[in-house]
Design a protein around this motif. Structure first.
Motif, PDB file in Angstrom:
ATOM      1  N   MET A 132     -70.866 -36.456   4.670  1.00 19.29           N
ATOM      2  CA  MET A 132     -71.412 -37.154   5.851  1.00 19.29           C
ATOM      3  C   MET A 132     -72.811 -37.688   5.564  1.00 19.29           C
ATOM      4  N   ASN A 133     -73.625 -36.864   4.940  1.00 20.14           N
ATOM      5  CA  ASN A 133     -74.988 -37.303   4.624  1.00 20.14           C
ATOM      6  C   ASN A 133     -74.979 -38.506   3.696  1.00 20.14           C
ATOM      7  N   LEU A 134     -74.054 -38.523   2.744  1.00 20.67           N
ATOM      8  CA  LEU A 134     -73.949 -39.657   1.819  1.00 20.67           C
ATOM      9  C   LEU A 134     -73.590 -40.939   2.573  1.00 20.67           C
ATOM     10  N   VAL A 135     -72.578 -40.857   3.425  1.00 23.75           N
ATOM     11  CA  VAL A 135     -72.167 -42.034   4.201  1.00 23.75           C
ATOM     12  C   VAL A 135     -73.321 -42.513   5.089  1.00 23.75           C
ATOM     13  N   ASP A 136     -73.978 -41.582   5.757  1.00 19.64           N
ATOM     14  CA  ASP A 136     -75.078 -41.934   6.665  1.00 19.64           C
ATOM     15  C   ASP A 136     -76.207 -42.647   5.924  1.00 19.64           C
ATOM     16  N   VAL A 137     -76.589 -42.099   4.786  1.00 24.35           N
ATOM     17  CA  VAL A 137     -77.684 -42.683   4.001  1.00 24.35           C
ATOM     18  C   VAL A 137     -77.313 -44.071   3.506  1.00 24.35           C
ATOM     19  N   VAL A 138     -76.120 -44.207   2.970  1.00 29.03           N
ATOM     20  CA  VAL A 138     -75.666 -45.502   2.437  1.00 29.03           C
ATOM     21  C   VAL A 138     -75.631 -46.562   3.547  1.00 29.03           C
ATOM     22  N   GLN A 139     -75.186 -46.161   4.738  1.00 28.93           N
ATOM     23  CA  GLN A 139     -75.132 -47.112   5.859  1.00 28.93           C
ATOM     24  C   GLN A 139     -76.531 -47.489   6.335  1.00 28.93           C
ATOM     25  N   ARG A 140     -77.399 -46.501   6.465  1.00 23.90           N
ATOM     26  CA  ARG A 140     -78.732 -46.794   7.003  1.00 23.90           C
ATOM     27  C   ARG A 140     -79.602 -47.559   6.009  1.00 23.90           C
ATOM     28  N   LEU A 141     -79.309 -47.438   4.729  1.00 25.45           N
ATOM     29  CA  LEU A 141     -80.038 -48.203   3.712  1.00 25.45           C
ATOM     30  C   LEU A 141     -79.493 -49.627   3.568  1.00 25.45           C
ATOM     31  N   GLY A 142     -78.402 -49.928   4.263  1.00 26.65           N
ATOM     32  CA  GLY A 142     -77.861 -51.283   4.239  1.00 26.65           C
ATOM     33  C   GLY A 142     -77.068 -51.636   2.987  1.00 26.65           C
ATOM     34  N   ILE A 143     -76.577 -50.622   2.261  1.00 26.79           N
ATOM     35  CA  ILE A 143     -75.787 -50.902   1.055  1.00 26.79           C
ATOM     36  C   ILE A 143     -74.323 -50.517   1.244  1.00 26.79           C
ATOM     37  N   ASP A 144     -73.923 -50.239   2.477  1.00 23.54           N
ATOM     38  CA  ASP A 144     -72.536 -49.833   2.738  1.00 23.54           C
ATOM     39  C   ASP A 144     -71.531 -50.938   2.439  1.00 23.54           C
ATOM     40  N   HIS A 145     -71.992 -52.192   2.402  1.00 26.99           N
ATOM     41  CA  HIS A 145     -71.060 -53.284   2.104  1.00 26.99           C
ATOM     42  C   HIS A 145     -70.487 -53.190   0.691  1.00 26.99           C
ATOM     43  N   HIS A 146     -71.127 -52.417  -0.170  1.00 24.07           N
ATOM     44  CA  HIS A 146     -70.604 -52.215  -1.530  1.00 24.07           C
ATOM     45  C   HIS A 146     -69.569 -51.100  -1.598  1.00 24.07           C
ATOM     46  N   PHE A 147     -69.458 -50.300  -0.536  1.00 22.25           N
ATOM     47  CA  PHE A 147     -68.638 -49.080  -0.608  1.00 22.25           C
ATOM     48  C   PHE A 147     -67.709 -48.935   0.600  1.00 22.25           C
ATOM     49  N   GLU A 148     -67.179 -50.061   1.073  1.00 21.02           N
ATOM     50  CA  GLU A 148     -66.376 -50.013   2.302  1.00 21.02           C
ATOM     51  C   GLU A 148     -65.138 -49.132   2.151  1.00 21.02           C
ATOM     52  N   GLU A 149     -64.446 -49.248   1.021  1.00 21.57           N
ATOM     53  CA  GLU A 149     -63.224 -48.455   0.816  1.00 21.57           C
ATOM     54  C   GLU A 149     -63.554 -46.972   0.707  1.00 21.57           C
ATOM     55  N   GLN A 150     -64.583 -46.660  -0.065  1.00 20.08           N
ATOM     56  CA  GLN A 150     -64.967 -45.252  -0.231  1.00 20.08           C
ATOM     57  C   GLN A 150     -65.385 -44.627   1.104  1.00 20.08           C
ATOM     58  N   ILE A 151     -66.117 -45.395   1.910  1.00 18.97           N
ATOM     59  CA  ILE A 151     -66.559 -44.888   3.217  1.00 18.97           C
ATOM     60  C   ILE A 151     -65.353 -44.659   4.130  1.00 18.97           C
ATOM     61  N   ALA A 152     -64.439 -45.626   4.168  1.00 20.17           N
ATOM     62  CA  ALA A 152     -63.256 -45.493   5.023  1.00 20.17           C
ATOM     63  C   ALA A 152     -62.418 -44.279   4.622  1.00 20.17           C
ATOM     64  N   THR A 153     -62.224 -44.097   3.316  1.00 13.77           N
ATOM     65  CA  THR A 153     -61.441 -42.952   2.827  1.00 13.77           C
ATOM     66  C   THR A 153     -62.147 -41.639   3.142  1.00 13.77           C
ATOM     67  N   THR A 154     -63.440 -41.590   2.884  1.00 12.79           N
ATOM     68  CA  THR A 154     -64.220 -40.372   3.130  1.00 12.79           C
ATOM     69  C   THR A 154     -64.174 -39.983   4.603  1.00 12.79           C
ATOM     70  N   LEU A 155     -64.362 -40.950   5.494  1.00 15.44           N
ATOM     71  CA  LEU A 155     -64.374 -40.639   6.922  1.00 15.44           C
ATOM     72  C   LEU A 155     -62.985 -40.276   7.434  1.00 15.44           C
ATOM     73  N   ALA A 156     -61.946 -40.883   6.860  1.00 15.22           N
ATOM     74  CA  ALA A 156     -60.576 -40.498   7.239  1.00 15.22           C
ATOM     75  C   ALA A 156     -60.320 -39.043   6.873  1.00 15.22           C
ATOM     76  N   ASN A 157     -60.801 -38.641   5.711  1.00 13.70           N
ATOM     77  CA  ASN A 157     -60.640 -37.244   5.280  1.00 13.70           C
ATOM     78  C   ASN A 157     -61.440 -36.295   6.166  1.00 13.70           C
ATOM     79  N   ILE A 158     -62.647 -36.696   6.511  1.00 15.23           N
ATOM     80  CA  ILE A 158     -63.480 -35.864   7.390  1.00 15.23           C
ATOM     81  C   ILE A 158     -62.825 -35.717   8.760  1.00 15.23           C
ATOM     82  N   HIS A 159     -62.256 -36.811   9.246  1.00 15.11           N
ATOM     83  CA  HIS A 159     -61.608 -36.788  10.572  1.00 15.11           C
ATOM     84  C   HIS A 159     -60.423 -35.836  10.601  1.00 15.11           C
TER      85      HIS A 159
END
Length: 542
Positions: free
Chosen positions: A63-90
Motif C-alpha cells: 500500500m505504501n508503495l502504491v501511495d508513494v508512486v501515485q502521489r509522486l505523479g509517476i503512477d502512469h508508468h505502473f498502471e498494470e502493477q498498481i491494478a494487480t497489487t490493489l486487486a490482490n489487496i482487495h
C-alpha cells in the motif's frame, strides 16, 4: 425590457494575458542531463521500481508503495502493477487496528474502483457511534481518515461524520505539527487529497518525500519522480511554444479583442487532465477546445447582440462555412476559423477514429444552443427558476463538451461506448458540470459577474427561496458536495470505463483548484501565474 437586439453592447475589460509571447521565446534552464540521457536513466529506474511491486510482501508495504508512486505523479508508468497489487489487496483479509493503514487501504481501493464499505472504520468508534478519543492524538491517522472519507458516496453518514470529526481535530492540531505532516494537513484542509490534481500534489510531495527518508523512502523512486517531472516539463514547454503560436495566429486573424486571452491557462487546464507523454495528442486537442469554448462563451456573454447570437447559433447548427451571409464580419472570421480547427482535429485522427469528431462537434453545438438560451433570458430580462437555470447552466459550465473533448485524442480507451456515455450527459458528466457551475457562480457572486451574464444559480436560489446570500451560498456549497458524492460513485457504477471516469474526475478536480476560495483563476489569472510557473518554468532540482 432588455437592450435592443440591434444595439451593440460594450465589452467588459478583461485584464490582458500575463504571458504574452513568453513561451514562444522561452529558453529553459539547462539541466545537468540531456533529454536523451534522462529518458534512458528513467527507463532503468522504471525497471527497478517495477521490481518493487513483486518484492514488497506485506499488505502495508504494498500500500505504501502504491501511495508513494501515485502521489509522486509517476503512477502512469505502473498502471498494470498498481491494478494487480490493489486487486490482490482487495481480495486479501486485512485485520488492522492502525487508523492510518485502514484509511490508506480504504482510499487506495475506492479510487481504483474496488468497493470498501464504510463500516471499516467502526473499529475506531464507541458503542454510541462516536469516534474514540484516543485517535485524536494520532494526526497522521486523522489526516488519512479525513482524506479517505472524502471518497464518500450518497447516504454514507458514517463518512460525513468522519470528515467533520477529523477536520475539527486537524484544525486544532495543525499549529503544533512539524513538516512535512504540517504542510500536508494544511493542503488537505484546503483541498482534500482525493480532489487534488496529480501534478499539483507531485510538486509538493516530491521534496517532502526526498527530505523525510522514512521507511517508505527509496532513492530510485525519488530520482525517477524528479527526472520524470523534468522530462515531461520539457515536452510541455515545447507544446506551450506551439500552442501560443497557434493562438497568436488565430487571434490575429479574427481580432476578437473582447475575449479572455488565456491560452497558457487553457493549456494548464488540459494538462491537469492529460499530463503524460502518451497523451500529447489528447492534451493539445483539449487545450484548443478549451480556448474555442472560452471564445464562444465570451462572444455570447459580453459582445454579441441577441440577433447576432441567434445567427451565430444557427450557423453552428448548420456547420457550413459557406453559409455565413447573415453574420457580421467579426463573427464570420470566428466561425470559419472554428470550423477549420475542428477539421484539423479530424485530420489528426486515424481513419478508424474520425467518427470521434462528430461527437466533438455535437457537444460544441449543444453548448452553443445553451449559451444562446442564456442570452435570450438576459435580453428578455427573465430570471429563470433554479431548475431551469440548472438544466442550461450545467451544460454551459462545460462538463459535457469537455468530457467529450478529452476523449477525442486519446488512445484505445476512447471507445464508441465512452463517447455515447459522455454525450448522454450521464450522472458523473452532469456532476462534473455541477462542480464547475456552482463553484464558478459562487466566485462570480463574490467578485461580480459580467453585466451581460444571466442570473446565476446563487441569484436564482435567493430569489426563488427568498433567503439571504449566506444561506444561498451555504446551500450551493452543499450541492458541490453532493456532486462529488456522485463522482465518487462512478468508478463502481461504470467499471469498464474506469480510465475515462478518472479523466472526467480530473476535470472536476481542476475546477476545484481554479475556483478555490471563490476565486476565478481563469478570468483573473494574475494571481495564478506563480502556480503555472511551478508547473511549466521551474524544474525540480535533482
Amino acid at each position: 425590457m432588455g437592450p435592443s437586439i440591434a444595439t451593440p453592447v460594450p465589452a467588459p475589460v478583461f485584464h490582458p494575458t500575463v504571458w504574452g509571447d513568453y513561451f514562444i521565446n522561452f529558453i529553459p534552464e539547462p539541466l545537468q542531463i540531456s533529454d536523451e540521457n534522462m529518458a534512458e536513466r528513467i527507463n532503468r529506474l522504471k525497471e527497478e521500481v517495477s521490481g518493487m511491486f513483486q518484492a514488497r510482501k506485506s499488505v502495508v508495504d504494498k500500500m505504501n508503495l502504491v501511495d508513494v508512486v501515485q502521489r509522486l505523479g509517476i503512477d502512469h508508468h505502473f498502471e498494470e502493477q498498481i491494478a494487480t497489487t490493489l486487486a490482490n489487496i482487495h481480495s486479501s483479509e486485512f485485520n488492522c487496528s492502525n487508523l492510518h493503514e485502514v484509511a490508506l487501504r480504504f482510499r487506495l481501493l475506492r479510487q481504483q474502483g474496488f468497493w470498501v464499505p464504510p463500516d471499516e472504520f467502526d473499529r475506531f468508534k464507541n458503542e454510541d457511534g462516536s469516534f474514540k478519543s484516543c485517535i485524536t492524538n494520532d494526526p497522521k491517522g486523522l489526516l488519512s481518515l479525513y482524506n479517505a472519507a472524502h471518497l464518500l458516496t450518497h447516504k454514507e453518514v458514517v463518512l460525513e461524520d468522519a470528515i467533520s470529526f477529523s477536520r475539527s481535530h486537524l484544525e486544532s492540531l495543525r499549529s503544533s505539527l512539524k513538516p512535512p505532516l504540517a504542510d500536508q494537513v494544511i493542503r488537505a484542509l484546503e483541498i482534500p487529497l482525493p480532489r487534488t490534481l496529480k501534478r499539483v500534489e507531485a510538486i509538493s510531495f516530491i521534496p517532502e518525500y526526498s527530505s523525510a527518508q522514512d521507511q517508505t523512502y527509496s532513492p530510485a523512486i525519488s530520482e525517477l519522480a524528479k527526472l520524470d517531472f523534468n522530462l515531461l516539463q520539457h515536452l510541455h514547454q515545447k507544446e506551450l511554444k506551439e500552442i501560443t503560436r497557434w493562438w497568436k495566429d488565430l487571434s490575429g486573424e479574427i481580432g476578437l479583442d473582447y475575449v479572455r486571452d488565456r491560452i497558457v491557462e487553457c493549456y494548464f487546464w488540459s494538462y491537469t487532465v492529460h499530463y503524460e507523454q502518451a497523451n500529447a495528442r489528447a492534451r493539445m486537442m483539449l487545450a484548443k477546445l478549451f480556448l474555442l469554448t472560452s471564445l464562444l462563451d465570451d462572444t455570447y456573454d459580453v459582445h454579441a447582440t441577441l440577433e447576432e447570437a441567434r445567427e451565430l447559433n444557427k450557423a453552428i447548427e448548420r456547420w457550413d462555412e459557406n453559409d455565413v451571409s447573415l453574420l457580421p464580419e467579426y463573427l464570420k472570421k470566428f466561425f470559419v476559423k472554428m470550423i477549420n480547427n475542428f477539421r484539423e482535429f479530424e485530420d489528426e485522427l486515424e481513419p478508424h477514429e474520425k467518427y470521434r469528431n462528430i461527437y466533438n462537434r455535437k457537444g460544441f453545438q449543444t453548448l452553443s444552443k445553451c449559451y444562446l438560451q442564456e442570452a435570450e433570458w438576459f435580453h428578455q430580462g427573465y430570471t429563470p427558476s433554479f431548475k431551469e437555470q440548472m438544466n442550461v447552466s450545467v451544460i454551459t459550465a462545460g462538463g459535457q463538451v469537455l468530457s467529450i473533448g478529452l476523449l477525442v485524442g486519446m488512445g484505445g480507451v476512447a471507445t464508441k461506448e465512452a463517447f455515447e456515455w459522455a454525450m448522454g450527459n450521464t450522472d458523473i458528466i452532469r456532476a462534473c458540470g455541477e462542480v464547475s457551475r456552482f463553484m464558478d457562480d459562487m466566485s462570480a457572486f463574490k467578485n461580480g459577474r459580467n453585466k451581460l451574464d444571466v442570473a446565476s444559480t446563487v441569484e436564482c436560489y435567493i430569489k426563488e427561496h427568498n433567503v439571504s446570500s449566506e444561506v444561498a451560498l451555504a446551500k450551493i456549497g452543499s450541492f458541490v458536495e453532493d456532486a462529488w458524492k456522485t463522482i465518487n460513485q462512478a468508478p463502481f457504477k461504470y467499471p469498464t470505463l474506469l480510465p475515462v471516469v478518472q479523466r472526467v474526475t480530473s476535470l472536476a478536480k481542476s475546477m476545484t483548484l481554479l475556483f478555490l476560495d471563490k476565486r476565478d483563476a481563469y478570468t483573473y489569472s494574475k494571481d495564478f501565474k506563480n502556480t503555472l510557473e511551478n508547473h511549466f518554468v521551474k524544474h525540480i532540482s535533482i
